[in-house]
Design an enzyme around this catalytic site. Structure first.
Site, mmCIF file in Angstrom:
data_model
loop_
_atom_site.group_PDB
_atom_site.id
_atom_site.type_symbol
_atom_site.label_atom_id
_atom_site.label_comp_id
_atom_site.label_asym_id
_atom_site.label_seq_id
_atom_site.Cartn_x
_atom_site.Cartn_y
_atom_site.Cartn_z
ATOM 1 N N LYS A 22 -13.986 -23.978 -15.407
ATOM 2 C CA LYS A 22 -14.996 -23.350 -14.539
ATOM 3 C C LYS A 22 -14.479 -23.263 -13.102
ATOM 4 O O LYS A 22 -14.502 -22.213 -12.479
ATOM 5 C CB LYS A 22 -16.275 -24.189 -14.590
ATOM 6 C CG LYS A 22 -17.234 -23.951 -13.456
ATOM 7 C CD LYS A 22 -18.489 -24.776 -13.603
ATOM 8 C CE LYS A 22 -18.428 -26.157 -12.968
ATOM 9 N NZ LYS A 22 -18.475 -26.173 -11.500
ATOM 10 N N ASN A 23 -13.976 -24.380 -12.574
ATOM 11 C CA ASN A 23 -13.598 -24.419 -11.155
ATOM 12 C C ASN A 23 -12.372 -23.564 -10.842
ATOM 13 O O ASN A 23 -12.164 -23.196 -9.685
ATOM 14 C CB ASN A 23 -13.348 -25.867 -10.716
ATOM 15 C CG ASN A 23 -14.645 -26.640 -10.573
ATOM 16 O OD1 ASN A 23 -15.726 -26.081 -10.746
ATOM 17 N ND2 ASN A 23 -14.538 -27.927 -10.269
ATOM 18 N N CYS A 118 -26.811 -30.981 -2.273
ATOM 19 C CA CYS A 118 -26.683 -31.068 -3.714
ATOM 20 C C CYS A 118 -27.099 -32.459 -4.154
ATOM 21 O O CYS A 118 -27.456 -33.300 -3.332
ATOM 22 C CB CYS A 118 -25.283 -30.703 -4.181
ATOM 23 S SG CYS A 118 -24.142 -32.040 -4.156
ATOM 24 N N ARG A 123 -23.366 -31.504 1.470
ATOM 25 C CA ARG A 123 -21.994 -31.019 1.263
ATOM 26 C C ARG A 123 -21.774 -29.875 2.251
ATOM 27 O O ARG A 123 -22.104 -28.724 1.990
ATOM 28 C CB ARG A 123 -21.796 -30.567 -0.184
ATOM 29 C CG ARG A 123 -21.775 -31.754 -1.123
ATOM 30 C CD ARG A 123 -21.657 -31.341 -2.546
ATOM 31 N NE ARG A 123 -20.353 -30.782 -2.892
ATOM 32 C CZ ARG A 123 -20.100 -30.231 -4.074
ATOM 33 N NH1 ARG A 123 -21.036 -30.165 -4.993
ATOM 34 N NH2 ARG A 123 -18.906 -29.764 -4.342
ATOM 35 N N ASP A 308 -14.260 -35.803 -9.760
ATOM 36 C CA ASP A 308 -15.051 -35.284 -10.883
ATOM 37 C C ASP A 308 -14.872 -36.104 -12.161
ATOM 38 O O ASP A 308 -15.506 -35.795 -13.176
ATOM 39 C CB ASP A 308 -14.680 -33.818 -11.160
ATOM 40 C CG ASP A 308 -15.264 -32.883 -10.118
ATOM 41 O OD1 ASP A 308 -16.098 -33.331 -9.317
ATOM 42 O OD2 ASP A 308 -14.874 -31.699 -10.096
ATOM 43 N N ARG A 400 -23.974 -26.290 -17.257
ATOM 44 C CA ARG A 400 -23.271 -25.647 -16.132
ATOM 45 C C ARG A 400 -21.767 -25.773 -16.290
ATOM 46 O O ARG A 400 -21.018 -24.945 -15.782
ATOM 47 C CB ARG A 400 -23.659 -26.324 -14.808
ATOM 48 C CG ARG A 400 -25.034 -26.001 -14.305
ATOM 49 C CD ARG A 400 -25.197 -26.530 -12.900
ATOM 50 N NE ARG A 400 -23.981 -26.299 -12.138
ATOM 51 C CZ ARG A 400 -23.473 -27.127 -11.222
ATOM 52 N NH1 ARG A 400 -24.102 -28.239 -10.928
ATOM 53 N NH2 ARG A 400 -22.360 -26.834 -10.606
HETATM 54 C C1 UD1 Z 1 -14.683 -28.720 -5.360
HETATM 55 C C2 UD1 Z 1 -15.118 -28.732 -6.812
HETATM 56 C C3 UD1 Z 1 -15.870 -30.016 -7.125
HETATM 57 C C4 UD1 Z 1 -15.036 -31.232 -6.717
HETATM 58 C C5 UD1 Z 1 -14.550 -31.109 -5.282
HETATM 59 C C6 UD1 Z 1 -13.562 -32.217 -4.882
HETATM 60 C C7 UD1 Z 1 -15.488 -26.389 -7.335
HETATM 61 C C8 UD1 Z 1 -16.472 -25.315 -7.616
HETATM 62 N N1 UD1 Z 1 -16.006 -27.585 -7.034
HETATM 63 O O1 UD1 Z 1 -15.875 -28.765 -4.574
HETATM 64 O O2 UD1 Z 1 -16.142 -30.035 -8.521
HETATM 65 O O3 UD1 Z 1 -15.832 -32.387 -6.840
HETATM 66 O O4 UD1 Z 1 -13.864 -29.848 -5.102
HETATM 67 O O5 UD1 Z 1 -12.445 -32.168 -5.698
HETATM 68 O O6 UD1 Z 1 -14.283 -26.185 -7.405
HETATM 69 N N2 UD1 Z 1 -16.016 -30.990 3.437
HETATM 70 C C9 UD1 Z 1 -16.400 -30.933 4.761
HETATM 71 N N3 UD1 Z 1 -16.626 -29.698 5.317
HETATM 72 C C10 UD1 Z 1 -16.482 -28.547 4.615
HETATM 73 C C11 UD1 Z 1 -16.073 -28.609 3.276
HETATM 74 C C12 UD1 Z 1 -15.844 -29.871 2.705
HETATM 75 O O7 UD1 Z 1 -16.542 -31.948 5.428
HETATM 76 O O8 UD1 Z 1 -16.688 -27.470 5.169
HETATM 77 C C13 UD1 Z 1 -15.756 -32.313 2.811
HETATM 78 C C14 UD1 Z 1 -16.716 -32.641 1.674
HETATM 79 O O9 UD1 Z 1 -17.929 -33.201 2.142
HETATM 80 C C15 UD1 Z 1 -15.893 -33.632 0.852
HETATM 81 C C16 UD1 Z 1 -14.463 -33.109 1.032
HETATM 82 O O10 UD1 Z 1 -14.499 -32.249 2.165
HETATM 83 O O11 UD1 Z 1 -15.979 -34.925 1.396
HETATM 84 C C17 UD1 Z 1 -13.914 -32.351 -0.148
HETATM 85 O O12 UD1 Z 1 -14.833 -31.356 -0.555
HETATM 86 P P1 UD1 Z 1 -14.350 -29.952 -1.147
HETATM 87 O O13 UD1 Z 1 -12.940 -30.078 -1.612
HETATM 88 O O14 UD1 Z 1 -14.669 -28.874 -0.185
HETATM 89 O O15 UD1 Z 1 -15.299 -29.775 -2.415
HETATM 90 P P2 UD1 Z 1 -15.802 -28.410 -3.028
HETATM 91 O O16 UD1 Z 1 -14.797 -27.337 -2.809
HETATM 92 O O17 UD1 Z 1 -17.207 -28.156 -2.583
#
Ligand code: UD1
Length: 423
Positions: A22-23, A118, A123, A308, A400
């Site tokens: 999915k991701n 979430c 997030r 995950d 999902r």
């Molecule tokens: C993606 C995955 C999710 C996985 C996560 C971490 C998808 C659809 N989802 O989520 O399953 O758990 O990677 O491997 O691929 N952060 C900030 N600011 C931002 C963005 C992120 O502070 O603008 C922080 C987040 O709070 C977190 C860290 O960065 O602590 C990593 O998050 P991120 O890699 O962005 O996760 P997702 O891309 O949302």
């Protein structure tokens, strides 16, 4: 609403095919919008998040055809006329926010709902927005929406992701490939999903340096062409079934259609539990240990232990022969599954971002509630080794992200039935 009724304990024996990820699929789908001709993606799973994203893309006027039996998805961006991703759809799935980068990149305009929180806390998307601002785009917030615009060419610049973020890397790459003169992302995510996206964009005609490293440099090209791309197999589903296979001493499971190079350090950490694994091309064979060694982990960015898989790991550690710790350094607050495992008899204390797990505890069936995708699957893992009947409620979370979960597990010996949940 559906629930699972699980009768345990049962050993697992047989073969499980791993589905497409999915991701990894979602960024490829967003990238398809950037092309001037249709893109076909294969190995796409039938999952609620994929259907949601199909609908997000359809709102823009693009044509989306999904052959579910074959797992083949075709996106034709020819009639893209509407530059919006509405709240009703984005709230169902955060990754819909990838439309911001895709629409801004392709048309220089986007109106995309902010995704909100979430199940395991806030997030943020600040890095997505600040990175686009650094690139030169105009980003405003209005009534819960991000309104973005950019001229034909943006100067670009350099933006450092702190912390490293998968989602922000994807969004910034999507925004930059058709628009930024030269844009460098430092501390970029190098998760396999990001690497696959960059490789496929390059096949479409994009100019991206540093693929697979922490520094990506993107230089604008005038156009991209559609391609046929194979989506990756799901590394989180793979890890989940490896854990399932280790939890009962008589289990013996073979996983097929695995992308073994996407697993990072997970297989070597997994071996520390005492499980015996053999990896051949795209197949992993797992033989459960007689006793599970307590094995502490800390989540890290790729190739480290994935966040995950931490809930599933903690669940396995309830069956280990001693004490272990599971620490999440990516998300501090991702332990909503713990009180549910405790209902089944687990002995787990959470202190800040660390779960302390006392093994081995005998689990006994009870009713438990899913709170998010990975928490839900952990309750299924627990139910398969718990004595008696476990009801896992609210399994829509599982739909999902896990394709045909109960069929796959039933085929190898689990006793799981899906029934209607009384309200
Ligand atoms: C993606 C995955 C999710 C996985 C996560 C971490 C998808 C659809 N989802 O989520 O399953 O758990 O990677 O491997 O691929 N952060 C900030 N600011 C931002 C963005 C992120 O502070 O603008 C922080 C987040 O709070 C977190 C860290 O960065 O602590 C990593 O998050 P991120 O890699 O962005 O996760 P997702 O891309 O949302």
């Amino acid at each position: 609403m559906d629930k699972f009724v699980i009768e345990g304990p049962t050993p697992l024996q047989g073969t499980i095919p791993i589905s497409g990820s999915k991701n990894a699929a979602l960024p490829l789908m967003a990238a398809a919008i950037l092309g001037d001709s249709p893109t076909t993606i294969t190995n796409v799973p039938k999952l609620r998040d994929i259907y949601t994203f199909n609908n997000v893309i359809r709102v823009t006027g693009c044509r989306v055809d999904f052959d579910e039996d074959e797992g083949v998805l075709t996106i034709d961006p020819k009639n893209l006329t509407h530059y919006e991703a509405p709240y009703e759809l984005v709230r169902k799935m955060r990754a819909s926010f990838y439309m911001l980068g895709a629409l801004l990149g392709k048309y220089g305009e986007a109106k995309v709902s902010l995704p909100g929180g979430c199940a395991w806390g806030p997030r943020p998307v600040d890095l997505h927005l600040d990175g686009m601002r650094e690139m030169g785009a105009d980003i405003k917030l209005n009534e819960g929406y991000v309104i973005a615009s950019a001229p034909e060419e943006l100067d670009g610049g350099t933006f450092t992701l702190e912390p490293s973020s998968v989602g922000a890397t994807v969004n910034l790459v999507l925004a930059a490939v058709l628009r930024a003169k030269e844009f460098t992302i430092k501390n970029a995510a190098k998760e396999p999903d990001v690497v696959l996206l960059c490789k496929k964009l390059t096949e479409m005609g994009a100019d991206i340096d540093g693929i697979g490293t922490r520094t990506l440099t993107i230089r604008k090209v005038d156009s991209l062409q559609g391609i046929t791309a194979r989506n990756a197999s799901d590394r989180i589903e793979t890890g989940t079934f490896m854990i399932a296979a280790a939890m009962h001493p008589q289990s013996n499971v073979t996983l097929t259609n695995v992308d073994v190079d996407d697993l990072g350090h997970f297989p070597e950490i997994f071996r520390e539990t005492g499980a015996d694994i053999t990896i051949n091309d795209s197949t992993i064979h797992i033989k459960a240990p007689k006793q599970i060694n307590p094995t502490s982990i800390k989540t890290k960015v790729y190739p480290g232990f994935p966040t995950d898989l931490q809930a599933q790991w903690a669940t396995m550690m309830t069956q280990a022969n001693g004490t272990s710790k599971v620490t999440d350094t990516i998300y501090d607050d991702r332990f909503s599954y713990v009180p549910e495992l405790v209902r089944l008899g687990a002995d787990i204390d959470v202190n800040k971002n660390t779960a302390h797990i006392e093994g081995k505890t005998e689990l006994k069936g009870a009713s438990v509630m899913s709170t998010d995708l990975r928490a839900s699957v952990s309750l299924v893992l627990a139910g398969m080794v718990a004595k008696g009947k476990t009801d896992v409620l609210r399994i829509y979370h599982l739909d999902r992200g896990y394709e045909d979960l109960e069929e796959k597990l039933t085929t190898v010996g689990a006793r799981i039935t899906r029934t209607q949940q009384e309200e």
